[in-house]
Motif scaffolding. Structure first.
Motif, PDB file in Angstrom:
ATOM      1  N   LEU A  77       0.836  -1.256   0.079  1.00  0.00           N
ATOM      2  CA  LEU A  77      -0.036  -0.069   0.010  1.00  0.00           C
ATOM      3  C   LEU A  77       0.879   1.171  -0.048  1.00  0.00           C
ATOM      4  CD1 LEU A  77      -2.654  -1.270   2.717  1.00  0.00           C
ATOM      5  CD2 LEU A  77      -2.899  -0.989  -0.012  1.00  0.00           C
ATOM      6  N   TYR A  78       1.855   1.255   0.842  1.00  0.00           N
ATOM      7  CA  TYR A  78       2.780   2.271   0.757  1.00  0.00           C
ATOM      8  C   TYR A  78       3.412   2.573  -0.704  1.00  0.00           C
ATOM      9  CZ  TYR A  78       6.126   5.268   3.495  1.00  0.00           C
ATOM     10  OH  TYR A  78       6.923   6.458   3.951  1.00  0.00           O
ATOM     11  N   HIS A  79       3.816   1.468  -1.102  1.00  0.00           N
ATOM     12  CA  HIS A  79       4.490   1.515  -2.451  1.00  0.00           C
ATOM     13  C   HIS A  79       3.286   2.238  -3.596  1.00  0.00           C
ATOM     14  CE1 HIS A  79       6.172   0.097  -6.097  1.00  0.00           C
ATOM     15  NE2 HIS A  79       5.388  -0.361  -6.646  1.00  0.00           N
ATOM     16  N   LEU A  80       2.375   1.836  -3.492  1.00  0.00           N
ATOM     17  CA  LEU A  80       1.283   2.414  -4.399  1.00  0.00           C
ATOM     18  C   LEU A  80       1.141   3.955  -4.255  1.00  0.00           C
ATOM     19  CD1 LEU A  80      -1.719  -0.141  -3.999  1.00  0.00           C
ATOM     20  CD2 LEU A  80      -0.227   0.121  -5.916  1.00  0.00           C
ATOM     21  N   ALA A  81       1.111   4.503  -3.115  1.00  0.00           N
ATOM     22  CA  ALA A  81       1.204   5.794  -2.907  1.00  0.00           C
ATOM     23  C   ALA A  81       2.466   6.597  -3.425  1.00  0.00           C
ATOM     24  CB  ALA A  81       0.762   6.208  -1.491  1.00  0.00           C
ATOM     25  N   SER A  82       3.294   5.799  -2.743  1.00  0.00           N
ATOM     26  CA  SER A  82       4.800   6.392  -3.106  1.00  0.00           C
ATOM     27  C   SER A  82       4.956   6.637  -4.945  1.00  0.00           C
ATOM     28  CB  SER A  82       5.776   5.363  -2.878  1.00  0.00           C
ATOM     29  OG  SER A  82       5.825   5.589  -1.351  1.00  0.00           O
ATOM     30  N   LEU A  83       4.631   5.280  -5.551  1.00  0.00           N
ATOM     31  CA  LEU A  83       4.900   5.478  -7.001  1.00  0.00           C
ATOM     32  C   LEU A  83       3.836   6.415  -7.613  1.00  0.00           C
ATOM     33  CD1 LEU A  83       5.988   3.566  -9.179  1.00  0.00           C
ATOM     34  CD2 LEU A  83       3.861   2.526  -9.267  1.00  0.00           C
ATOM     35  N   GLU A  84       2.675   6.442  -7.223  1.00  0.00           N
ATOM     36  CA  GLU A  84       1.822   7.642  -7.623  1.00  0.00           C
ATOM     37  C   GLU A  84       2.130   9.096  -7.439  1.00  0.00           C
ATOM     38  OE1 GLU A  84      -2.874   9.183  -7.531  1.00  0.00           O
ATOM     39  OE2 GLU A  84      -2.439   7.000  -6.895  1.00  0.00           O
ATOM     40  N   LYS A  85       2.836   9.301  -6.669  1.00  0.00           N
ATOM     41  CA  LYS A  85       3.484  10.658  -6.066  1.00  0.00           C
ATOM     42  C   LYS A  85       4.633  10.839  -7.040  1.00  0.00           C
ATOM     43  CE  LYS A  85       2.605  10.688  -0.999  1.00  0.00           C
ATOM     44  NZ  LYS A  85       3.084  10.636   0.342  1.00  0.00           N
ATOM     45  N   ALA A  86       5.322   9.776  -7.434  1.00  0.00           N
ATOM     46  CA  ALA A  86       6.732   9.859  -8.021  1.00  0.00           C
ATOM     47  C   ALA A  86       6.011  10.271  -9.611  1.00  0.00           C
ATOM     48  CB  ALA A  86       7.220   8.776  -8.240  1.00  0.00           C
ATOM     49  N   PHE A  87       4.962   9.648 -10.062  1.00  0.00           N
ATOM     50  CA  PHE A  87       4.261   9.915 -11.335  1.00  0.00           C
ATOM     51  C   PHE A  87       3.532  11.428 -11.269  1.00  0.00           C
ATOM     52  CE2 PHE A  87       5.538   5.773 -12.313  1.00  0.00           C
ATOM     53  CZ  PHE A  87       5.666   5.757 -13.571  1.00  0.00           C
ATOM     54  N   GLN A  88       3.170  12.021 -10.325  1.00  0.00           N
ATOM     55  CA  GLN A  88       2.777  13.142 -10.168  1.00  0.00           C
ATOM     56  C   GLN A  88       3.813  14.041 -10.662  1.00  0.00           C
ATOM     57  OE1 GLN A  88       1.449  13.468  -6.149  1.00  0.00           O
ATOM     58  NE2 GLN A  88      -0.736  12.424  -6.451  1.00  0.00           N
ATOM     59  N   ILE A  89       4.955  14.073  -9.979  1.00  0.00           N
ATOM     60  CA  ILE A  89       6.246  14.787 -10.125  1.00  0.00           C
ATOM     61  C   ILE A  89       6.463  14.711 -11.841  1.00  0.00           C
ATOM     62  CG2 ILE A  89       8.581  14.977  -9.803  1.00  0.00           C
ATOM     63  CD1 ILE A  89       7.979  14.181  -6.931  1.00  0.00           C
ATOM     64  N   MET A  90       6.861  13.236 -11.930  1.00  0.00           N
ATOM     65  CA  MET A  90       7.474  13.130 -13.376  1.00  0.00           C
ATOM     66  C   MET A  90       6.200  13.772 -14.581  1.00  0.00           C
ATOM     67  SD  MET A  90       9.119   9.483 -13.318  1.00  0.00           S
ATOM     68  CE  MET A  90       7.723   8.693 -12.802  1.00  0.00           C
ATOM     69  N   THR A  91       4.988  13.546 -14.393  1.00  0.00           N
ATOM     70  CA  THR A  91       4.207  14.220 -15.354  1.00  0.00           C
ATOM     71  C   THR A  91       3.417  15.459 -15.077  1.00  0.00           C
ATOM     72  OG1 THR A  91       2.247  12.853 -14.462  1.00  0.00           O
ATOM     73  CG2 THR A  91       3.402  11.765 -15.830  1.00  0.00           C
ATOM     74  N   PHE A  92       2.957  15.835 -13.856  1.00  0.00           N
ATOM     75  CA  PHE A  92       2.375  17.186 -13.867  1.00  0.00           C
ATOM     76  C   PHE A  92       3.434  18.307 -13.570  1.00  0.00           C
ATOM     77  CE2 PHE A  92      -0.811  14.639 -11.377  1.00  0.00           C
ATOM     78  CZ  PHE A  92      -1.695  14.096 -12.441  1.00  0.00           C
ATOM     79  N   GLU A  93       4.543  17.961 -13.138  1.00  0.00           N
ATOM     80  CA  GLU A  93       5.676  18.804 -12.988  1.00  0.00           C
ATOM     81  C   GLU A  93       6.687  18.708 -14.211  1.00  0.00           C
ATOM     82  OE1 GLU A  93       7.242  19.361  -9.249  1.00  0.00           O
ATOM     83  OE2 GLU A  93       5.321  18.883  -7.986  1.00  0.00           O
ATOM     84  N   ASP A  94       6.427  17.638 -14.913  1.00  0.00           N
ATOM     85  CA  ASP A  94       7.218  17.559 -16.047  1.00  0.00           C
ATOM     86  C   ASP A  94       8.602  17.475 -15.782  1.00  0.00           C
ATOM     87  OD1 ASP A  94       7.833  16.957 -19.044  1.00  0.00           O
ATOM     88  OD2 ASP A  94       7.629  19.085 -19.442  1.00  0.00           O
ATOM     89  N   ARG A  95       9.146  16.831 -14.925  1.00  0.00           N
ATOM     90  CA  ARG A  95      10.633  16.580 -14.644  1.00  0.00           C
ATOM     91  C   ARG A  95      10.903  15.287 -13.803  1.00  0.00           C
ATOM     92  NH1 ARG A  95      11.300  17.313  -9.213  1.00  0.00           N
ATOM     93  NH2 ARG A  95       9.725  18.752  -7.935  1.00  0.00           N
ATOM     94  N   GLU A  96      12.118  14.784 -13.833  1.00  0.00           N
ATOM     95  CA  GLU A  96      12.573  13.826 -12.925  1.00  0.00           C
ATOM     96  C   GLU A  96      12.561  14.317 -11.349  1.00  0.00           C
ATOM     97  OE1 GLU A  96      13.404  10.749 -14.061  1.00  0.00           O
ATOM     98  OE2 GLU A  96      12.746  11.779 -16.173  1.00  0.00           O
ATOM     99  N   LEU A  97      12.548  13.337 -10.707  1.00  0.00           N
ATOM    100  CA  LEU A  97      12.627  13.477  -9.183  1.00  0.00           C
ATOM    101  C   LEU A  97      13.985  14.070  -8.880  1.00  0.00           C
ATOM    102  CD1 LEU A  97      10.314  11.207  -9.397  1.00  0.00           C
ATOM    103  CD2 LEU A  97      10.910  10.711  -7.270  1.00  0.00           C
ATOM    104  N   THR A  98      14.155  15.047  -7.852  1.00  0.00           N
ATOM    105  CA  THR A  98      15.197  15.404  -7.313  1.00  0.00           C
ATOM    106  C   THR A  98      15.850  14.314  -6.264  1.00  0.00           C
ATOM    107  OG1 THR A  98      14.114  16.435  -5.316  1.00  0.00           O
ATOM    108  CG2 THR A  98      14.345  17.878  -7.114  1.00  0.00           C
TER     109      THR A  98
END
Length: 176
Positions: free
Chosen positions: A62-83
């Motif tokens: 469950l923690y993984h699901l939220a973490s992955l979604e947060k990463a994809f928010q950054i990659m797609t909505f902010e159009d960048r790689e994670l810091t």
């Protein structure tokens, strides 16, 4: 967004979203509904259970699901790689390494439901700001492949579906 159960069985446009994004939202909402239905009664012990030394616990998944979604928010909505800092914060949930076994435990179901809900709220907030053309935008996916935003968000709920299967298997083992 409150979805009525009877509406979950249709992939349709969703009010407040462009046509294709709305269909994506309807698929993601069904997926989340079924995940939450599966875990709603689990105890702390069940959430932390490992059926062997190599397995993930339900809480870890469950923690993984939220973490992955947060990463994809950054990659797609902010159009960048994670810091580096963002990766440091999310990596334990994304990689599910031995660190995750040590760190992701002792949390009750409300912790995970809240984490998943808050993360999804942010996703839905941003989806409402975009048009269907945004889904076609192509950016790098991993190190070797380009992908469009549509695929990236399909991948988010595809991952949830796969892990929900693992969750069901763990629950079955708990009941053996």
């Amino acid at each position: 967004m409150e979805t009525k159960e009877k509406d979950l069985y249709f992939i349709n446009e969703t009010e407040g979203y462009s046509s294709e994004i709305g269909k994506l939202v309807s698929m993601m909402e069904y997926t989340r509904y079924t995940t939450l239905k599966e875990i709603k009664e689990l105890s702390l012990e069940e959430l932390d259970y490992h059926f062997d030394g190599k397995s993930n616990s339900i809480g870890m998944l469950l923690y993984h699901l939220a973490s992955l979604e947060k990463a994809f928010q950054i990659m797609t909505f902010e159009d960048r790689e994670l810091t580096d800092k963002e990766w440091e914060e999310l990596s334990v949930g994304i990689t599910l390494s031995d660190d995750a076994k040590r760190e992701i435990k002792g949390k009750d179901i409300s912790f995970y439901v809240n984490m998943l809900s808050k993360t999804r709220e942010k996703t839905l907030y941003y989806f409402a700001k975009y048009t269907d053309e945004w889904l076609d935008k192509v950016t790098p996916f991993g190190w070797d492949y380009p992908a469009n935003n549509y695929f990236k968000w399909f991948h988010v709920f595809e991952d949830e579906l796969n892990h929900r299967g693992q969750i069901r298997m763990i629950i079955k083992r708990l009941n053996d």
